[in-house]
Design a protein around this motif. Sequence first.
Motif, PDB file in Angstrom:
ATOM      1  N   THR A  87       0.550  -1.263  -0.183  1.00 22.80           N
ATOM      2  CA  THR A  87       0.017   0.091  -0.163  1.00 22.80           C
ATOM      3  C   THR A  87       0.868   1.453   0.076  1.00 22.80           C
ATOM      4  O   THR A  87       0.744   2.299  -0.711  1.00 22.80           O
ATOM      5  CB  THR A  87      -1.022   0.014   1.235  1.00 22.80           C
ATOM      6  OG1 THR A  87      -1.615  -1.031   1.102  1.00 22.80           O
ATOM      7  CG2 THR A  87      -1.753   1.097   1.537  1.00 22.80           C
ATOM      8  N   LEU A  88       1.868   1.262   0.630  1.00 19.67           N
ATOM      9  CA  LEU A  88       2.763   2.590   0.768  1.00 19.67           C
ATOM     10  C   LEU A  88       3.615   2.537  -0.447  1.00 19.67           C
ATOM     11  O   LEU A  88       3.730   3.887  -0.633  1.00 19.67           O
ATOM     12  CB  LEU A  88       3.639   2.347   2.182  1.00 19.67           C
ATOM     13  CG  LEU A  88       2.934   2.596   3.478  1.00 19.67           C
ATOM     14  CD1 LEU A  88       4.084   2.443   4.630  1.00 19.67           C
ATOM     15  CD2 LEU A  88       2.613   4.051   3.537  1.00 19.67           C
ATOM     16  N   ALA A  89       4.064   1.498  -1.082  1.00 16.54           N
ATOM     17  CA  ALA A  89       4.911   1.397  -2.243  1.00 16.54           C
ATOM     18  C   ALA A  89       4.120   2.096  -3.171  1.00 16.54           C
ATOM     19  O   ALA A  89       4.605   2.942  -3.844  1.00 16.54           O
ATOM     20  CB  ALA A  89       5.452   0.063  -2.433  1.00 16.54           C
ATOM     21  N   ARG A  90       2.810   1.630  -3.489  1.00 23.37           N
ATOM     22  CA  ARG A  90       2.044   2.191  -4.307  1.00 23.37           C
ATOM     23  C   ARG A  90       1.790   3.834  -4.244  1.00 23.37           C
ATOM     24  O   ARG A  90       1.717   4.353  -5.079  1.00 23.37           O
ATOM     25  CB  ARG A  90       0.445   1.277  -4.214  1.00 23.37           C
ATOM     26  CG  ARG A  90       0.920   0.123  -4.983  1.00 23.37           C
ATOM     27  CD  ARG A  90      -0.522  -0.624  -5.244  1.00 23.37           C
ATOM     28  NE  ARG A  90      -1.405  -0.843  -4.147  1.00 23.37           N
ATOM     29  CZ  ARG A  90      -1.528  -2.008  -3.448  1.00 23.37           C
ATOM     30  NH1 ARG A  90      -0.525  -2.933  -3.563  1.00 23.37           N
ATOM     31  NH2 ARG A  90      -2.108  -1.953  -2.628  1.00 23.37           N
ATOM     32  N   ARG A  91       1.537   4.187  -3.039  1.00 27.56           N
ATOM     33  CA  ARG A  91       1.391   5.735  -2.652  1.00 27.56           C
ATOM     34  C   ARG A  91       2.573   6.330  -3.005  1.00 27.56           C
ATOM     35  O   ARG A  91       2.414   7.553  -3.675  1.00 27.56           O
ATOM     36  CB  ARG A  91       0.936   5.826  -1.111  1.00 27.56           C
ATOM     37  CG  ARG A  91      -0.697   5.157  -0.990  1.00 27.56           C
ATOM     38  CD  ARG A  91      -0.875   5.256   0.387  1.00 27.56           C
ATOM     39  NE  ARG A  91      -1.248   6.939   0.631  1.00 27.56           N
ATOM     40  CZ  ARG A  91      -1.072   7.439   1.839  1.00 27.56           C
ATOM     41  NH1 ARG A  91      -0.731   6.826   2.900  1.00 27.56           N
ATOM     42  NH2 ARG A  91      -1.206   8.903   1.841  1.00 27.56           N
ATOM     43  N   VAL A  92       3.658   5.906  -2.684  1.00 27.76           N
ATOM     44  CA  VAL A  92       4.774   6.542  -2.904  1.00 27.76           C
ATOM     45  C   VAL A  92       4.987   6.599  -4.423  1.00 27.76           C
ATOM     46  O   VAL A  92       5.427   7.503  -5.095  1.00 27.76           O
ATOM     47  CB  VAL A  92       6.134   5.771  -2.214  1.00 27.76           C
ATOM     48  CG1 VAL A  92       7.549   6.313  -2.712  1.00 27.76           C
ATOM     49  CG2 VAL A  92       6.168   6.008  -0.791  1.00 27.76           C
ATOM     50  N   GLY A  93       4.914   5.436  -5.216  1.00 33.44           N
ATOM     51  CA  GLY A  93       5.156   5.435  -6.376  1.00 33.44           C
ATOM     52  C   GLY A  93       4.243   6.524  -7.231  1.00 33.44           C
ATOM     53  O   GLY A  93       4.736   7.210  -8.087  1.00 33.44           O
ATOM     54  N   ALA A  94       2.895   6.552  -6.863  1.00 36.70           N
ATOM     55  CA  ALA A  94       1.933   7.634  -7.468  1.00 36.70           C
ATOM     56  C   ALA A  94       2.480   8.915  -7.159  1.00 36.70           C
ATOM     57  O   ALA A  94       2.329   9.706  -7.761  1.00 36.70           O
ATOM     58  CB  ALA A  94       0.641   7.318  -6.807  1.00 36.70           C
ATOM     59  N   ALA A  95       3.023   8.992  -5.880  1.00 34.56           N
ATOM     60  CA  ALA A  95       3.227  10.737  -5.481  1.00 34.56           C
ATOM     61  C   ALA A  95       4.474  11.178  -6.390  1.00 34.56           C
ATOM     62  O   ALA A  95       4.743  12.383  -6.845  1.00 34.56           O
ATOM     63  CB  ALA A  95       3.642  10.836  -3.797  1.00 34.56           C
ATOM     64  N   LEU A  96       5.401  10.102  -6.615  1.00 33.99           N
ATOM     65  CA  LEU A  96       6.779  10.416  -7.440  1.00 33.99           C
ATOM     66  C   LEU A  96       6.524  10.218  -8.913  1.00 33.99           C
ATOM     67  O   LEU A  96       7.651  10.606  -9.478  1.00 33.99           O
ATOM     68  CB  LEU A  96       7.691   9.629  -6.637  1.00 33.99           C
ATOM     69  CG  LEU A  96       7.996   9.884  -5.385  1.00 33.99           C
ATOM     70  CD1 LEU A  96       9.206   8.906  -4.692  1.00 33.99           C
ATOM     71  CD2 LEU A  96       8.437  11.388  -5.079  1.00 33.99           C
ATOM     72  N   GLY A  97       5.426   9.576  -9.254  1.00 30.19           N
ATOM     73  CA  GLY A  97       5.406   9.421 -10.662  1.00 30.19           C
ATOM     74  C   GLY A  97       6.330   8.172 -10.995  1.00 30.19           C
ATOM     75  O   GLY A  97       6.941   8.282 -12.264  1.00 30.19           O
TER      76      GLY A  97
END
Length: 168
Positions: free
Chosen positions: A18-28
């Motif tokens: 969940t956190l990895a996906r959120r970080v990926g989305a935030a950073l593109g």
Amino acid sequence: MSPVLVAFAGLPAVGKSTLARRVGAALGAPVLPVDPVERALAHHGLVGDVPGMAAYQAVAGLAEVQLGLGLTVVVDAVNPVASARGLWHDLAQRAGVPLRLIEVHCGDEAEHRRRVEARLPAEPDPLLPTWDQTLLRRAEYEPIIGPRLVVDTAVDLDPLPAILTYLT
């Protein structure tokens, strides 16, 4: 932001993905999870320690391509032992990018157990551990030595801002 290799680590069901996906989305940034690679290998009858490391190596190869394109990469994996985590150190060094390790845990054992048990499907999935298997993994989990950000997902505070600050 210059490219960074972000590697998540922690036991199953603590909230890494969940956190990895959120970080990926935030950073593109692309998010490269190890679990689907392990599932693909298992689908072809390859299970155990060797295919597990093969999955890590496959994800490392994909990450290296993305880093070579100048992208930040987020790796989502349990990373339970130093040898697995060493892949990311070596890759970051080869690619000439910083490594940011994020260790995720759930400090509330009852909540962690609830999360593990909520993930179990009706049909057995050998890659989704039971609570007893998670406890075994915890006993075998090698402590992480060195710089990292530790995130407790049992704390009622959104960790994303702190993670993004750590990455920049």
